[in-house]
Design a protein around this motif. Structure first.
Motif, PDB file in Angstrom:
ATOM      1  N   ALA A  66     -17.636  16.823  -8.592  1.00 21.61           N
ATOM      2  CA  ALA A  66     -17.017  17.738  -7.532  1.00 21.61           C
ATOM      3  C   ALA A  66     -15.029  17.087  -7.220  1.00 21.61           C
ATOM      4  O   ALA A  66     -14.548  17.644  -6.423  1.00 21.61           O
ATOM      5  CB  ALA A  66     -17.666  17.081  -6.335  1.00 21.61           C
ATOM      6  N   TYR A  67     -15.877  15.719  -6.930  1.00 23.44           N
ATOM      7  CA  TYR A  67     -14.649  14.761  -6.932  1.00 23.44           C
ATOM      8  C   TYR A  67     -13.170  14.902  -8.206  1.00 23.44           C
ATOM      9  O   TYR A  67     -11.852  15.098  -7.803  1.00 23.44           O
ATOM     10  CB  TYR A  67     -14.676  13.230  -6.675  1.00 23.44           C
ATOM     11  N   VAL A  68     -13.514  14.974  -8.791  1.00 19.95           N
ATOM     12  CA  VAL A  68     -12.482  15.423 -10.271  1.00 19.95           C
ATOM     13  C   VAL A  68     -11.983  16.513 -10.023  1.00 19.95           C
ATOM     14  O   VAL A  68     -10.471  17.076  -9.895  1.00 19.95           O
ATOM     15  CB  VAL A  68     -12.877  14.711 -11.588  1.00 19.95           C
ATOM     16  N   LEU A  69     -13.057  17.275  -9.986  1.00 21.31           N
ATOM     17  CA  LEU A  69     -12.094  18.528  -9.571  1.00 21.31           C
ATOM     18  C   LEU A  69     -11.706  19.259  -8.457  1.00 21.31           C
ATOM     19  O   LEU A  69     -10.910  20.153  -7.989  1.00 21.31           O
ATOM     20  CB  LEU A  69     -13.967  19.748  -9.349  1.00 21.31           C
ATOM     21  N   TRP A  70     -12.123  18.280  -7.449  1.00 20.29           N
ATOM     22  CA  TRP A  70     -11.728  18.742  -5.920  1.00 20.29           C
ATOM     23  C   TRP A  70     -10.117  17.845  -5.964  1.00 20.29           C
ATOM     24  O   TRP A  70      -8.220  18.683  -5.616  1.00 20.29           O
ATOM     25  CB  TRP A  70     -11.635  17.542  -4.765  1.00 20.29           C
ATOM     26  N   CYS A  71      -9.805  17.043  -7.013  1.00 22.70           N
ATOM     27  CA  CYS A  71      -8.511  16.627  -7.388  1.00 22.70           C
ATOM     28  C   CYS A  71      -7.247  17.324  -7.961  1.00 22.70           C
ATOM     29  O   CYS A  71      -6.126  17.231  -8.222  1.00 22.70           O
ATOM     30  CB  CYS A  71      -8.330  15.199  -8.279  1.00 22.70           C
ATOM     31  N   ARG A  72      -8.314  18.389  -8.749  1.00 19.61           N
ATOM     32  CA  ARG A  72      -6.931  18.809  -9.386  1.00 19.61           C
ATOM     33  C   ARG A  72      -6.647  20.038  -8.996  1.00 19.61           C
ATOM     34  O   ARG A  72      -5.930  20.579  -8.682  1.00 19.61           O
ATOM     35  CB  ARG A  72      -8.059  19.711 -10.799  1.00 19.61           C
ATOM     36  N   ASP A  73      -7.490  20.653  -7.677  1.00 18.66           N
ATOM     37  CA  ASP A  73      -7.616  22.563  -6.932  1.00 18.66           C
ATOM     38  C   ASP A  73      -6.819  21.884  -5.606  1.00 18.66           C
ATOM     39  O   ASP A  73      -6.530  22.771  -5.268  1.00 18.66           O
ATOM     40  CB  ASP A  73      -8.331  22.526  -7.110  1.00 18.66           C
ATOM     41  N   PHE A  74      -7.082  19.751  -4.788  1.00 22.57           N
ATOM     42  CA  PHE A  74      -7.060  20.197  -3.833  1.00 22.57           C
ATOM     43  C   PHE A  74      -5.671  18.946  -3.826  1.00 22.57           C
ATOM     44  O   PHE A  74      -5.655  18.867  -2.704  1.00 22.57           O
ATOM     45  CB  PHE A  74      -8.149  20.224  -2.592  1.00 22.57           C
ATOM     46  N   MET A 106       0.690  -1.290   0.131  1.00 21.51           N
ATOM     47  CA  MET A 106      -0.024  -0.275  -0.021  1.00 21.51           C
ATOM     48  C   MET A 106       1.301   0.658  -0.110  1.00 21.51           C
ATOM     49  O   MET A 106       1.932   1.574   0.521  1.00 21.51           O
ATOM     50  CB  MET A 106      -1.548   0.172   0.744  1.00 21.51           C
ATOM     51  N   THR A 107       0.471   2.204  -1.161  1.00 22.66           N
ATOM     52  CA  THR A 107       1.610   3.429  -1.099  1.00 22.66           C
ATOM     53  C   THR A 107       0.128   4.663  -1.096  1.00 22.66           C
ATOM     54  O   THR A 107      -1.359   4.235  -1.792  1.00 22.66           O
ATOM     55  CB  THR A 107       2.187   3.622  -2.504  1.00 22.66           C
ATOM     56  N   THR A 108       1.122   5.796  -0.745  1.00 25.22           N
ATOM     57  CA  THR A 108      -0.034   6.670  -0.464  1.00 25.22           C
ATOM     58  C   THR A 108       0.713   8.091  -1.778  1.00 25.22           C
ATOM     59  O   THR A 108       1.770   7.876  -2.181  1.00 25.22           O
ATOM     60  CB  THR A 108      -0.159   7.252   0.497  1.00 25.22           C
ATOM     61  N   TRP A 109      -0.141   8.379  -2.093  1.00 23.60           N
ATOM     62  CA  TRP A 109      -0.082   9.395  -3.412  1.00 23.60           C
ATOM     63  C   TRP A 109      -0.710  10.441  -3.173  1.00 23.60           C
ATOM     64  O   TRP A 109      -2.278  10.701  -2.916  1.00 23.60           O
ATOM     65  CB  TRP A 109       0.704   9.456  -4.502  1.00 23.60           C
ATOM     66  N   ALA A 110      -0.641  12.253  -3.821  1.00 21.20           N
ATOM     67  CA  ALA A 110      -0.946  12.827  -4.092  1.00 21.20           C
ATOM     68  C   ALA A 110      -2.426  12.748  -5.303  1.00 21.20           C
ATOM     69  O   ALA A 110      -2.447  11.965  -6.310  1.00 21.20           O
ATOM     70  CB  ALA A 110      -0.476  14.556  -4.478  1.00 21.20           C
ATOM     71  N   PRO A 111      -3.644  12.794  -5.204  1.00 21.15           N
ATOM     72  CA  PRO A 111      -4.524  12.237  -6.251  1.00 21.15           C
ATOM     73  C   PRO A 111      -4.549  12.788  -7.308  1.00 21.15           C
ATOM     74  O   PRO A 111      -3.729  14.365  -7.131  1.00 21.15           O
ATOM     75  CB  PRO A 111      -5.974  12.551  -5.692  1.00 21.15           C
ATOM     76  N   THR A 112      -4.869  12.084  -8.797  1.00 19.42           N
ATOM     77  CA  THR A 112      -4.739  13.180 -10.141  1.00 19.42           C
ATOM     78  C   THR A 112      -6.193  12.896 -10.179  1.00 19.42           C
ATOM     79  O   THR A 112      -7.044  12.618  -9.821  1.00 19.42           O
ATOM     80  CB  THR A 112      -4.141  12.053 -10.622  1.00 19.42           C
ATOM     81  N   THR A 113      -6.919  13.791 -11.277  1.00 18.13           N
ATOM     82  CA  THR A 113      -7.757  13.853 -11.842  1.00 18.13           C
ATOM     83  C   THR A 113      -8.038  12.686 -12.051  1.00 18.13           C
ATOM     84  O   THR A 113      -9.623  12.312 -11.867  1.00 18.13           O
ATOM     85  CB  THR A 113      -7.951  14.877 -12.930  1.00 18.13           C
ATOM     86  N   ALA A 114      -7.499  11.660 -12.808  1.00 17.55           N
ATOM     87  CA  ALA A 114      -7.988  10.186 -13.248  1.00 17.55           C
ATOM     88  C   ALA A 114      -8.638   9.697 -11.636  1.00 17.55           C
ATOM     89  O   ALA A 114      -9.113   8.312 -11.910  1.00 17.55           O
ATOM     90  CB  ALA A 114      -7.031   9.465 -14.059  1.00 17.55           C
ATOM     91  N   ASP A 115      -7.860   9.622 -11.051  1.00  7.56           N
ATOM     92  CA  ASP A 115      -8.748   9.187  -9.820  1.00  7.56           C
ATOM     93  C   ASP A 115      -9.739   9.949  -8.343  1.00  7.56           C
ATOM     94  O   ASP A 115     -10.879   8.935  -8.194  1.00  7.56           O
ATOM     95  CB  ASP A 115      -7.557   9.397  -8.378  1.00  7.56           C
ATOM     96  N   GLY A 116     -10.449  10.596  -9.964  1.00 10.23           N
ATOM     97  CA  GLY A 116     -11.664  11.440  -9.257  1.00 10.23           C
ATOM     98  C   GLY A 116     -13.329  10.366  -8.936  1.00 10.23           C
ATOM     99  O   GLY A 116     -13.722  10.346  -7.583  1.00 10.23           O
ATOM    100  N   ALA A 117     -12.990   9.492 -10.149  1.00  4.94           N
ATOM    101  CA  ALA A 117     -14.322   8.896 -10.400  1.00  4.94           C
ATOM    102  C   ALA A 117     -14.238   7.384  -9.193  1.00  4.94           C
ATOM    103  O   ALA A 117     -15.060   7.174  -8.778  1.00  4.94           O
ATOM    104  CB  ALA A 117     -14.188   8.551 -11.789  1.00  4.94           C
TER     105      ALA A 117
END
Length: 198
Positions: free
Chosen positions: A68-76, A38-49
Motif C-alpha cells: 500500500a505504501y509503495v503504491l501510494w508513493c507511485r500514485d500520490f 533535514m530536507t523534504t522531498w516528494a516520495p518515490t516507490t523506493a521509499d515505500g518500504a
C-alpha cells in the motif's frame, strides 16, 4: 495548475509533478538540525518500504501493507512528502486532493522515526506539503489519544491564521469496537503565504 519541479539527488534528477499555484517555490526547504541536514522531498516507490517500517513502530497509526505504501508513493507523490536526515528517510506525510473538493488536501498519515523526533520534522513536512500543493483547506482524522497529532494540526491552523473545526467522522458502526473513533478536523481557509520560507 501542475508545475514540474526538478528533484535533485545524489544519483541524478527526475521530474516530479507538484500541484503548485506557482513555479517559484523551491524544490526543498533546508532545516538544520544538531545531527545533520533535514530536507523534504516528494516520495518515490523506493521509499515505500521505509515508510511502512516507520508506521510499524508507531503506537498511534494503523499499519497498512508494504504494498500500500509503495503504491501510494507511485500514485500520490505529488500530494505526499518525505523527510530525509543525512540521506535517510526519517518521516513522511501522505495525502491526496479530494476528488469532489479540489480546494482541499486530505492528510492520511503523518509519521516520524524516533531518530528525528524533537526536530520539528512533522510540522516542517506538513508546512512544506501544504505550501507545495497550494490549496486553502486541509482535512484529516485523528483519534483522541493522539495528542501529538492534535497539537501539530492546531499549530498549522495557528501559523496560517485560521481555525480548526472538529466533528466525529467514523465511529463504532464503521470501525468496530477495537478501534478508537476517528474525529474529523477541517482547517482553513489557510493563508499560504505564511508557509513560504525563503
Amino acid at each position: 495548475m501542475v508545475t514540474a519541479v526538478t528533484d535533485i539527488r545524489r544519483n541524478g534528477s527526475r521530474q516530479v509533478p507538484y500541484a503548485c499555484p506557482t513555479s517559484s517555490l523551491p524544490v526543498d526547504f533546508l532545516v538544520m538540525s544538531a545531527t545533520g541536514s533535514m530536507t523534504t522531498w516528494a516520495p518515490t516507490t523506493a521509499d515505500g518500504a521505509v515508510m511502512w517500517e516507520i508506521v510499524s513502530a508507531s503506537p498511534f497509526l494503523d499499519v497498512n501493507s508494504r504494498y500500500a505504501y509503495v503504491l501510494w508513493c507511485r500514485d500520490f507523490a505529488a500530494t505526499s512528502i518525505v523527510a530525509r536526515l543525512d540521506d535517510r528517510v526519517v518521516g513522511f506525510v501522505t495525502g491526496y486532493v479530494r476528488p469532489d473538493q479540489p480546494d482541499t488536501l486530505f492528510v492520511w498519515q503523518v509519521a516520524v522515526h524516533e531518530e528525528a523526533r524533537g526536530k520539528r520534522a512533522a510540522s516542517t513536512m506538513l508546512d512544506d506539503l501544504v505550501a507545495r500543493v497550494g490549496v486553502p483547506y486541509l482535512e484529516t482524522t485523528v483519534t483522541d489519544d493522539n495528542a501529538a497529532s492534535l497539537a501539530m494540526f492546531a499549530g498549522l491552523a495557528k501559523r496560517t491564521g485560521t481555525s480548526m473545526e472538529r466533528t466525529e467522522l467514523f465511529g463504532e458502526s464503521e470501525l468496530g469496537t477495537e478501534h478508537e473513533p476517528e474525529y474529523f478536523y477541517r482547517i482553513g481557509p489557510m493563508d499560504l503565504k505564511t508557509l513560504t520560507r525563503r
